[in-house]
Structures are given as structure tokens and as C-alpha cells.
Design a protein around this motif. Sequence first.
Motif, PDB file in Angstrom:
ATOM      1  N   PHE A  23       1.104  -5.383  -6.147  1.00  0.00           N
ATOM      2  CA  PHE A  23       0.912  -5.506  -4.704  1.00  0.00           C
ATOM      3  C   PHE A  23       0.551  -4.191  -4.029  1.00  0.00           C
ATOM      4  O   PHE A  23      -0.220  -4.152  -3.081  1.00  0.00           O
ATOM      5  N   SER A  24       1.123  -3.124  -4.522  1.00  0.00           N
ATOM      6  CA  SER A  24       1.034  -1.834  -3.836  1.00  0.00           C
ATOM      7  C   SER A  24      -0.398  -1.400  -3.536  1.00  0.00           C
ATOM      8  O   SER A  24      -0.720  -1.045  -2.405  1.00  0.00           O
ATOM      9  N   GLN A  25      -1.198  -1.432  -4.548  1.00  0.00           N
ATOM     10  CA  GLN A  25      -2.554  -0.893  -4.411  1.00  0.00           C
ATOM     11  C   GLN A  25      -3.331  -1.544  -3.268  1.00  0.00           C
ATOM     12  O   GLN A  25      -3.797  -0.864  -2.352  1.00  0.00           O
ATOM     13  N   GLU A  26      -3.461  -2.873  -3.305  1.00  0.00           N
ATOM     14  CA  GLU A  26      -4.251  -3.569  -2.287  1.00  0.00           C
ATOM     15  C   GLU A  26      -3.636  -3.421  -0.907  1.00  0.00           C
ATOM     16  O   GLU A  26      -4.343  -3.228   0.091  1.00  0.00           O
ATOM     17  N   LEU A  27      -2.314  -3.487  -0.854  1.00  0.00           N
ATOM     18  CA  LEU A  27      -1.641  -3.355   0.428  1.00  0.00           C
ATOM     19  C   LEU A  27      -1.935  -1.992   1.062  1.00  0.00           C
ATOM     20  O   LEU A  27      -2.139  -1.889   2.276  1.00  0.00           O
ATOM     21  N   GLY A  28      -1.976  -0.980   0.240  1.00  0.00           N
ATOM     22  CA  GLY A  28      -2.238   0.364   0.752  1.00  0.00           C
ATOM     23  C   GLY A  28      -3.688   0.560   1.149  1.00  0.00           C
ATOM     24  O   GLY A  28      -3.974   1.089   2.225  1.00  0.00           O
ATOM     25  N   SER A  29      -4.599   0.139   0.294  1.00  0.00           N
ATOM     26  CA  SER A  29      -6.014   0.402   0.552  1.00  0.00           C
ATOM     27  C   SER A  29      -6.564  -0.472   1.672  1.00  0.00           C
ATOM     28  O   SER A  29      -7.419  -0.046   2.436  1.00  0.00           O
ATOM     29  N   VAL A  30      -6.070  -1.693   1.805  1.00  0.00           N
ATOM     30  CA  VAL A  30      -6.600  -2.608   2.814  1.00  0.00           C
ATOM     31  C   VAL A  30      -5.926  -2.429   4.171  1.00  0.00           C
ATOM     32  O   VAL A  30      -6.577  -2.410   5.209  1.00  0.00           O
ATOM     33  N   HIS A  31      -4.599  -2.287   4.162  1.00  0.00           N
ATOM     34  CA  HIS A  31      -3.869  -2.252   5.426  1.00  0.00           C
ATOM     35  C   HIS A  31      -3.236  -0.889   5.719  1.00  0.00           C
ATOM     36  O   HIS A  31      -2.686  -0.681   6.799  1.00  0.00           O
ATOM     37  N   GLY A  32      -3.274   0.006   4.756  1.00  0.00           N
ATOM     38  CA  GLY A  32      -2.701   1.321   4.970  1.00  0.00           C
ATOM     39  C   GLY A  32      -1.187   1.322   5.009  1.00  0.00           C
ATOM     40  O   GLY A  32      -0.567   2.216   5.588  1.00  0.00           O
ATOM     41  N   LEU A  33      -0.597   0.315   4.399  1.00  0.00           N
ATOM     42  CA  LEU A  33       0.871   0.208   4.411  1.00  0.00           C
ATOM     43  C   LEU A  33       1.415   0.229   2.990  1.00  0.00           C
ATOM     44  O   LEU A  33       0.764  -0.230   2.060  1.00  0.00           O
ATOM     45  N   SER A  34       2.618   0.770   2.844  1.00  0.00           N
ATOM     46  CA  SER A  34       3.317   0.626   1.576  1.00  0.00           C
ATOM     47  C   SER A  34       4.106  -0.676   1.617  1.00  0.00           C
ATOM     48  O   SER A  34       4.219  -1.313   2.655  1.00  0.00           O
ATOM     49  N   LEU A  35       4.642  -1.051   0.468  1.00  0.00           N
ATOM     50  CA  LEU A  35       5.433  -2.278   0.409  1.00  0.00           C
ATOM     51  C   LEU A  35       6.649  -2.166   1.320  1.00  0.00           C
ATOM     52  O   LEU A  35       7.007  -3.112   2.031  1.00  0.00           O
ATOM     53  N   ASN A  36       7.275  -0.992   1.310  1.00  0.00           N
ATOM     54  CA  ASN A  36       8.442  -0.787   2.156  1.00  0.00           C
ATOM     55  C   ASN A  36       8.074  -0.763   3.637  1.00  0.00           C
ATOM     56  O   ASN A  36       8.845  -1.247   4.478  1.00  0.00           O
ATOM     57  N   ASP A  37       6.920  -0.198   3.952  1.00  0.00           N
ATOM     58  CA  ASP A  37       6.443  -0.242   5.337  1.00  0.00           C
ATOM     59  C   ASP A  37       6.357  -1.693   5.809  1.00  0.00           C
ATOM     60  O   ASP A  37       6.768  -2.036   6.922  1.00  0.00           O
ATOM     61  N   SER A  38       5.807  -2.525   4.953  1.00  0.00           N
ATOM     62  CA  SER A  38       5.625  -3.931   5.319  1.00  0.00           C
ATOM     63  C   SER A  38       6.966  -4.624   5.529  1.00  0.00           C
ATOM     64  O   SER A  38       7.142  -5.378   6.486  1.00  0.00           O
TER      65      SER A  38
END
Lengths: 148, 148
Positions: A23-38
Amino acid sequence: MTQTSFLAVIRLLSAQALLEQKFSQELGSVHGLSLNDSLLMMHLEQAPLLRLSRVDLAKRLCVSPSTVTRMTLPLEKLGMLGREADVRDARLAYVTLTDTGRKVIGAARQTLERKSKEVFKDRWSADEIEALADLLGRLTASQPNDLV
Amino acid sequence: MTQTSFLAVIRLLSAQALLEQKFSQELGSVHGLSLNDSLLMMHLEQAPLLRLSRVDLAKRLCVSPSTVTRMTLPLEKLGMLGREADVRDARLAYVTLTDTGRKVIGAARQTLERKSKEVFKDRWSADEIEALADLLGRLTASQPNDLV
DNA sequence: CCGATATATTTCCGAACGCAAGCATTTAGC
DNA sequence: GCTAAATGCTTGCGTTCGGAAATATATCGG
């Protein structure tokens, strides 16, 4: 003879590492968020006034208060989070979810939902997924406000 | 309407954070190991010759190869891990589990087993724990060699 | 009202991680 | 056999995190 509870814990830890990697990669590159941020923003989403104190967030995320301080700083500068004081207690510094933040976490949630479906794509029935969700819910039930 | 698969994923992430918080402290203070250190050594424990290559360990732990390099360095200095070359492929640098390492991870496993039991102490039947272990096992089944 | 204790937040410091780059070795194409 | 690509491992850099300490405010006991 291995204990079942030990087996469950080890597998849960391994499964988390796998999911985070997926999950981490796409979440970071697309939305600029880490899993914990989300997770942090999702907790705010369901909070009464779209706001929570920092220690409250720390407990819900199972991280230290200092981590919450450091996590919110960049998100605040990006306009996704805000800061609000309490009228009665000047120590409190609520973290609030802004309109921008609501839009961003909404989009990020869609990504998470899509990738969650992929995880169970093959070899999983609806009943099995629900059984897993229920059992995991009992684990987190001891924690302050359950997510989702 | 929230998707069940999304719910399961979020709860799994939350549950892991909770477990890591509960386990990390005692594991570190009593045995001097992190949770990931323990997982690494447990993978070695069940490996054919008590040894695995670094990239293999990285895949099993879902971490980067550089992390494995950095994780093994202090454990090697403490005499828990060793280094072994491959006869046919000079690139390989196997990580091996020493006698000392076997004793340490054995003791750490007992701590993990005890604390695992505590997690399910109340409100969990044996069948439910087994059901959870089975379902989580299907999640990690896609990964190289399952643990335990 | 006053001191002692508790709570909320932030900052500093050291530890752990991923990624990109680099090196050594092996494998594949021709 | 030779070059190019692939693989295994390590190092440098930036980022993230927990714990201790510091600061500010609140609460409690007298």
C-alpha cells in the motif's frame, strides 16, 4: 507444539508487513500520504467536530505523542490539517481536518479500498473476509474508538 | 457503505500497531531484540541449514535488502548470527544462526508466546483464535516460506 | 491561595528504515 | 569468449520514530 495464539500473532505481524509494502508506495506517490498519515486523518474524519487532541490521536494510532506532533506539522503546512485551541484547557492543541484534508483523505480512501479488494481478490469468499474483519475487530476493541 | 475488505485491512493495521506496542518493550529490555530481529532469527531457525541469503530474508520480512544488512551487523557482533559464503556463487553471503543465537531466540520465543496468550486471554475461545490464525495464514500464504 | 502532582505538547538525540548509487559476481545473448 | 544484463550485497542520504527532558497549564490537598 506451537501455540495457536503465538501462530496468530506472528502471522498478523507478517501480514501487516506485506500490506504495508503493497500500500505504501501508491499511497505516497499518488496522494502524498503515508499509511499512518491516512489513519490519522481517518480518525479525524469520524471525530465529533472533525478534531482530536494530540494525545488522543497518539493513543488511537499507538504511537508516541512526539510522533503525532511531527506527523501533523507537514500536513498542517499543506493545509490538510489545522490547529484549534480549547476554551477551557489551554494545554490542548486540537488537530482539525480542513476541507482540503477531507477531500484528500477521501481520495486516499478510494485508493485504499481498491487495493484492499485486490488483497482478497482470489481465493477469498465474502464470508471469509467478513470473518477476518470481525475477529480483528475484537482485537482492536480494547482500544479507544475503533476506526471505520 | 464500507467495504468489508477495507475494514479488514484497516483493522489489521491497527491491530499490528497495538501488538507491536505491547511486545516491543519487554522483548527489547529482556532479550535485547527488536520484533523484526526476532522474526529474522525465527526464519533462520526453520531454514534447512540454519542459514538464508540476505535477499531471501528481505523478501520474507518484507523489508529492503539494505535493512537486512544493517539488522544483521549488530547481531553478528553479539555472536548470535554468523556469515557464510557460498561455494558456487561468490555473491551470496548467507546469514547463519549460531548456537548462541539459537538459545537467545528460544528464550525470546517464550516471551512472545506468553505475551501472545495474554492478548487473547479474555473473551476468546480456542476455536476463534485458530480461525484467526487460519485466515491470517491465507494472507501470508502468497509469501515465501511461511513462519512457524 | 499555595505548593505538589498530573497532564498536554514540543524539542533533542539516537536508532531504524527505504531508496538510489555503487561494486562484485554471475548469467545470457551472440 | 566477450559484452550486456541481471543478481547479491553494501554505503550514503534523507525521513521517520520512541524516549527523555523541558515547558506550560490544570488539578488536587491543605
